[in-house]
Write a protein that holds these residues in place. Structure first.
Motif, PDB file in Angstrom:
ATOM      1  N   ASN A   1      75.762  71.929  66.065  1.00  0.00           N
ATOM      2  CA  ASN A   1      74.849  73.058  66.255  1.00  0.00           C
ATOM      3  C   ASN A   1      74.956  73.982  65.059  1.00  0.00           C
ATOM      4  N   VAL A   2      73.819  74.389  64.532  1.00  0.00           N
ATOM      5  CA  VAL A   2      73.811  75.273  63.378  1.00  0.00           C
ATOM      6  C   VAL A   2      72.608  76.201  63.475  1.00  0.00           C
ATOM      7  N   ALA A   3      72.777  77.428  63.035  1.00  0.00           N
ATOM      8  CA  ALA A   3      71.672  78.379  63.038  1.00  0.00           C
ATOM      9  C   ALA A   3      70.755  78.093  61.855  1.00  0.00           C
ATOM     10  N   GLU A   4      69.474  78.292  62.089  1.00  0.00           N
ATOM     11  CA  GLU A   4      68.502  78.091  61.011  1.00  0.00           C
ATOM     12  C   GLU A   4      68.865  78.935  59.803  1.00  0.00           C
ATOM     13  N   GLY A   5      68.822  78.329  58.627  1.00  0.00           N
ATOM     14  CA  GLY A   5      69.154  79.045  57.401  1.00  0.00           C
ATOM     15  C   GLY A   5      70.597  78.892  56.982  1.00  0.00           C
TER      16      GLY A   5
ATOM     17  N   PRO B   1      74.194  76.662  56.294  1.00  0.00           N
ATOM     18  CA  PRO B   1      74.494  75.327  55.763  1.00  0.00           C
ATOM     19  C   PRO B   1      74.767  74.333  56.892  1.00  0.00           C
ATOM     20  N   LEU B   2      74.332  73.119  56.662  1.00  0.00           N
ATOM     21  CA  LEU B   2      74.520  72.043  57.636  1.00  0.00           C
ATOM     22  C   LEU B   2      75.417  70.978  57.030  1.00  0.00           C
ATOM     23  N   THR B   3      76.413  70.562  57.782  1.00  0.00           N
ATOM     24  CA  THR B   3      77.281  69.461  57.370  1.00  0.00           C
ATOM     25  C   THR B   3      77.424  68.486  58.523  1.00  0.00           C
ATOM     26  N   VAL B   4      77.212  67.218  58.237  1.00  0.00           N
ATOM     27  CA  VAL B   4      77.426  66.156  59.216  1.00  0.00           C
ATOM     28  C   VAL B   4      78.472  65.217  58.636  1.00  0.00           C
ATOM     29  N   LYS B   5      79.556  65.019  59.366  1.00  0.00           N
ATOM     30  CA  LYS B   5      80.696  64.309  58.811  1.00  0.00           C
ATOM     31  C   LYS B   5      80.641  62.804  59.067  1.00  0.00           C
ATOM     32  N   CYS B   6      81.185  62.078  58.085  1.00  0.00           N
ATOM     33  CA  CYS B   6      81.248  60.618  58.201  1.00  0.00           C
ATOM     34  C   CYS B   6      82.455  60.124  57.427  1.00  0.00           C
TER      35      CYS B   6
ATOM     36  N   TYR C   1      64.261  65.456  51.609  1.00  0.00           N
ATOM     37  CA  TYR C   1      64.210  66.665  52.434  1.00  0.00           C
ATOM     38  C   TYR C   1      65.329  67.652  52.134  1.00  0.00           C
ATOM     39  N   GLY C   2      65.832  67.667  50.919  1.00  0.00           N
ATOM     40  CA  GLY C   2      66.861  68.624  50.535  1.00  0.00           C
ATOM     41  C   GLY C   2      68.268  68.257  50.932  1.00  0.00           C
ATOM     42  N   PHE C   3      68.460  67.062  51.472  1.00  0.00           N
ATOM     43  CA  PHE C   3      69.797  66.612  51.851  1.00  0.00           C
ATOM     44  C   PHE C   3      70.548  66.043  50.658  1.00  0.00           C
ATOM     45  N   GLU C   4      71.860  66.152  50.721  1.00  0.00           N
ATOM     46  CA  GLU C   4      72.730  65.537  49.736  1.00  0.00           C
ATOM     47  C   GLU C   4      73.995  65.086  50.445  1.00  0.00           C
ATOM     48  N   ALA C   5      74.729  64.195  49.810  1.00  0.00           N
ATOM     49  CA  ALA C   5      75.973  63.719  50.403  1.00  0.00           C
ATOM     50  C   ALA C   5      76.996  63.548  49.296  1.00  0.00           C
ATOM     51  N   GLU C   6      78.252  63.767  49.663  1.00  0.00           N
ATOM     52  CA  GLU C   6      79.327  63.670  48.689  1.00  0.00           C
ATOM     53  C   GLU C   6      80.262  62.530  49.053  1.00  0.00           C
ATOM     54  N   PHE C   7      80.400  61.608  48.138  1.00  0.00           N
ATOM     55  CA  PHE C   7      81.307  60.474  48.319  1.00  0.00           C
ATOM     56  C   PHE C   7      82.693  60.891  47.876  1.00  0.00           C
ATOM     57  N   ASN C   8      83.674  60.699  48.743  1.00  0.00           N
ATOM     58  CA  ASN C   8      85.052  61.023  48.410  1.00  0.00           C
ATOM     59  C   ASN C   8      85.903  59.785  48.696  1.00  0.00           C
ATOM     60  N   LYS C   9      86.264  59.096  47.636  1.00  0.00           N
ATOM     61  CA  LYS C   9      86.967  57.825  47.815  1.00  0.00           C
ATOM     62  C   LYS C   9      88.360  58.012  48.400  1.00  0.00           C
ATOM     63  N   SER C  10      89.050  59.057  47.966  1.00  0.00           N
ATOM     64  CA  SER C  10      90.419  59.260  48.441  1.00  0.00           C
ATOM     65  C   SER C  10      90.460  59.592  49.931  1.00  0.00           C
ATOM     66  N   GLN C  11      89.438  60.286  50.404  1.00  0.00           N
ATOM     67  CA  GLN C  11      89.361  60.624  51.825  1.00  0.00           C
ATOM     68  C   GLN C  11      88.470  59.661  52.602  1.00  0.00           C
ATOM     69  N   THR C  12      87.951  58.668  51.935  1.00  0.00           N
ATOM     70  CA  THR C  12      87.001  57.700  52.522  1.00  0.00           C
ATOM     71  C   THR C  12      85.966  58.415  53.376  1.00  0.00           C
ATOM     72  N   SER C  13      85.339  59.405  52.758  1.00  0.00           N
ATOM     73  CA  SER C  13      84.333  60.173  53.489  1.00  0.00           C
ATOM     74  C   SER C  13      83.010  60.187  52.734  1.00  0.00           C
TER      75      SER C  13
ATOM     76  N   HIS D   1      80.186  62.790  53.645  1.00  0.00           N
ATOM     77  CA  HIS D   1      79.582  63.833  54.464  1.00  0.00           C
ATOM     78  C   HIS D   1      78.183  64.195  53.972  1.00  0.00           C
ATOM     79  N   LEU D   2      77.304  64.400  54.908  1.00  0.00           N
ATOM     80  CA  LEU D   2      75.921  64.790  54.631  1.00  0.00           C
ATOM     81  C   LEU D   2      75.831  66.310  54.670  1.00  0.00           C
ATOM     82  N   LYS D   3      75.091  66.879  53.712  1.00  0.00           N
ATOM     83  CA  LYS D   3      75.007  68.329  53.641  1.00  0.00           C
ATOM     84  C   LYS D   3      73.595  68.776  53.328  1.00  0.00           C
ATOM     85  N   LYS D   4      73.299  69.982  53.801  1.00  0.00           N
ATOM     86  CA  LYS D   4      72.058  70.644  53.423  1.00  0.00           C
ATOM     87  C   LYS D   4      72.344  72.133  53.329  1.00  0.00           C
ATOM     88  N   PRO D   5      71.994  72.759  52.249  1.00  0.00           N
ATOM     89  CA  PRO D   5      72.372  74.167  52.040  1.00  0.00           C
ATOM     90  C   PRO D   5      71.788  75.126  53.072  1.00  0.00           C
ATOM     91  N   SER D   6      70.560  74.856  53.517  1.00  0.00           N
ATOM     92  CA  SER D   6      69.894  75.769  54.438  1.00  0.00           C
ATOM     93  C   SER D   6      69.122  74.952  55.467  1.00  0.00           C
TER      94      SER D   6
END
Lengths: 113, 111
Positions: A12-16, A18-23, A61-73, A75-80
């Protein structure tokens, strides 16, 4: 065997805000990683993928994701976040670099106006 | 832009009946994939075809079969249907080394 974990059932996130979805993933070798979004009664829509190179991947749609090999993650992100971002988000991995995808359980994202 | 077309969108069958799901890939895409998504579940890979030949096989029951035709459309045939086969069936298509594009799915209900 490969596996994908999406630890939160709902985000759950308020409009505006940052949104993060973990993987996180578990796969041998160098995986191909994907994010797909599913709106109600619709098919899966491709957002972005990581194959190699820059750890920060920009997608639709403004989404980005960061690959982290050491943490094997991956995560999907969107600033607003927008209300229209409310949907089911799936992280997926392909250990062979093809489209035989192993999906996570999905995260329901609810953006509150 | 053209997308992956699946038909029918909805299908209701009785137990032990047979169902055929059709998939029309994006033009010039040479690979087709089938996935099954049960209620509240993540999509599970069933089978794929490249240039009309089966290229990979996942958790597809023996009661199911599939093929890709000369025009690249694909059909998933499901026999002796069980209640547990009720699911959303997705078809996706791609070129080699590109991401898969998914259709809107066929919702199969077995009663």
């Amino acid at each position: 065997a490969q596996s994908v974990a999406q630890p939160e059932d709902q985000v759950n996130v308020a409009e505006g805000n940052p949104l993060t979805v973990k993987c996180t993933y578990s796969v041998s070798g160098n995986p191909y990683l994907f994010w797909y979004v599913q709106y109600p009664n619709r098919g899966l829509q491709f957002l972005l993928k990581y194959i190699t190179g820059d750890n920060l991947v920009k997608g639709s749609y403004g989404f980005e994701a960061e690959f982290n090999k050491s943490q094997t993650s991956f995560h999907l992100k969107k600033p607003s976040a927008l209300v229209s971002d409310s949907a089911l988000y799936f992280c997926a991995v392909s250990p062979l670099g093809n489209n035989r995808l192993a999906f996570g359980k999905g995260n329901q994202v609810v953006v509150i106006p | 832009a053209a997308g992956v077309i699946q038909s029918p969108r909805h299908l209701i069958k009785e137990k032990r009946e047979t169902a055929t799901l059709k998939c029309y890939p994006i033009p010039r895409h040479d690979t087709v994939y089938w996935y099954q998504q049960g209620p509240g579940q993540d999509p599970q890979f069933l089978i794929s075809f490249y240039e009309k030949m089966q290229s990979d096989k996942g958790s597809i029951p023996d009661r199911f079969s599939a093929q890709q035709f000369s025009d690249y459309h694909s059909e998933l045939n499901m026999s002796s249907l069980e209640l547990g086969d009720s699911a959303l069936y997705f078809c996706a298509s791609s070129l080699v080394d590109t991401e898969a594009f998914f259709g809107q799915g066929t919702r199969l209900t077995v009663v």
